[in-house]
Motif scaffolding. Structure first.
Motif, short mmCIF file in Angstrom:
data_model
loop_
_atom_site.label_atom_id
_atom_site.label_comp_id
_atom_site.label_asym_id
_atom_site.label_seq_id
_atom_site.Cartn_x
_atom_site.Cartn_y
_atom_site.Cartn_z
N GLU A 159 70.62 50.59 31.32
CA GLU A 159 71.60 51.50 30.75
C GLU A 159 71.16 52.96 30.85
O GLU A 159 71.97 53.85 31.11
N ASN A 160 69.86 53.21 30.66
CA ASN A 160 69.40 54.60 30.68
C ASN A 160 69.53 55.21 32.08
O ASN A 160 69.74 56.42 32.23
N LYS A 163 73.07 56.33 32.73
CA LYS A 163 73.41 57.57 32.03
C LYS A 163 72.35 58.65 32.26
O LYS A 163 72.13 59.50 31.40
N GLY A 166 73.44 62.11 31.85
CA GLY A 166 74.06 62.45 30.57
C GLY A 166 75.58 62.42 30.66
O GLY A 166 76.17 62.00 31.67
N GLU A 167 76.19 62.88 29.63
CA GLU A 167 77.65 62.93 29.58
C GLU A 167 78.12 64.32 29.96
O GLU A 167 77.64 65.32 29.45
#
Length: 315
Positions: A159-160, A163, A166-167
């Protein structure tokens, strides 16, 4: 028949044979009999003496230069040689990364109506940390449209890593961005990058891609500085990250010596060499055993936000 012209004879009584010429050009006799005095020595021209002395001095200096060059050659060819060229690095050629961005259209070419896209394929089993750090640095300079995708050749991605960029809070129209940055997690042996999908061959290798991306900051270096940076990038990838423990130890000693002379690996400003070397240290697990100067340098890197954000991916 009587003669037409009467000429008086030249021989005969009163004419001596020794008075007749025996050669065309008579010269004085230079041979001397025994006991006669030697002819006086001619004086040497002072300008000729000065010229000979100057020639001897030049030849002496040439031999000295040849000996010095031979010594440098042997020193460079020695594996443990530490040839220090940092004193000729022009520090005023570095431009801090906090300045305004360079003209991307000038560096990458103008493409009207389309956004320039950098597309990178990387294996999630060995994420290219240096590219993530440089992406964060680029985001501080330019408006970048970032995206992460997963290729069908990869079953699952942590998961990291999904992402890792980032968003992106501000959603703007595509044409308002300066650069597109797309990371695709894919089963590839080494990272691959394409900038122009139609006309460009892929750039392979984390170090080569890092060089390309860091060039977008528009920094200019002289030949010696560029060579040192390239050398550190290759050393970090081939010996620090992928080399044996013996090679890693030798690199750490070289880094410690270089960082004892300057705050960064090459000069007084952060370069791609620092980014790649720091990431290689992290991935090799050699950060905790690094010498004192390397430890201090690592803390300087981690005080910068792009490095600290990548450290979260290592946990």
């Amino acid at each position: 028949m009587p003669a037409m012209y009467k000429v008086r004879p030249l021989h005969g009584a009163g004419v001596l044979a020794e008075h007749l010429p025996t050669c065309m050009y008579p010269l004085p006799n230079l041979h001397r009999a025994a006991g006669t005095a030697a002819p006086p020595q001619e004086e040497v021209d002072p300008s000729l003496q000065a010229l000979e002395s100057r020639q001897e001095e030049i030849l002496k200096r040439l031999y000295e230069l040849k000996s010095a060059v031979d010594g440098l050659y042997k020193m460079i060819q020695t594996p443990d040689a530490d040839f220090d060229v940092t004193n000729i690095i022009q520090t005023d050629e570095f431009s801090p990364l906090t300045k305004n961005g360079a003209d991307l259209d000038l560096m990458l070419g103008k493409d009207y109506g389309a956004l320039k896209d950098v597309v990178i394929n990387a294996n999630p089993s060995l994420p290219p940390l240096s590219l993530l750090v440089i992406h964060s640095l680029l985001c501080e300079r330019y408006k970048i449209l970032s995206a992460v995708h997963t290729h069908s050749s990869v079953k699952s991605v942590p998961e990291n890593l999904l992402k890792c960029f980032g968003e992106q809070t501000k959603k703007q129209p595509r044409h308002e961005y300066q650069l597109g940055f797309t990371l695709i997690w894919k089963d590839v042996p080494k990272p691959q990058m394409k900038f122009s999908i139609q006309t460009m061959c892929p750039i392979e290798g984390e170090g080569n891609i890092a060089r390309f991306l860091f060039s977008l900051f528009g920094q200019k270096y002289n030949a010696v500085t560029s060579t040192l940076i390239d050398s550190w990038v290759d050393t970090a990838i081939l010996q620090l990250k992928e080399g044996s423990s013996k090679e890693r130890g030798a690199v750490l000693r070289s880094m410690n010596a270089a960082l004892g002379r300057s705050p960064w690996l090459v000069g007084t400003e952060l370069t791609v060499a620092d980014v790649v070397a720091w990431c290689a240290l992290q991935q090799a697990g050699a950060a905790s055993s690094a010498p004192a100067n390397v430890q201090r340098w690592m803390k300087s890197c981690e005080n910068l936000a792009p490095f600290s954000s990548v450290m979260k991916l290592l946990k």
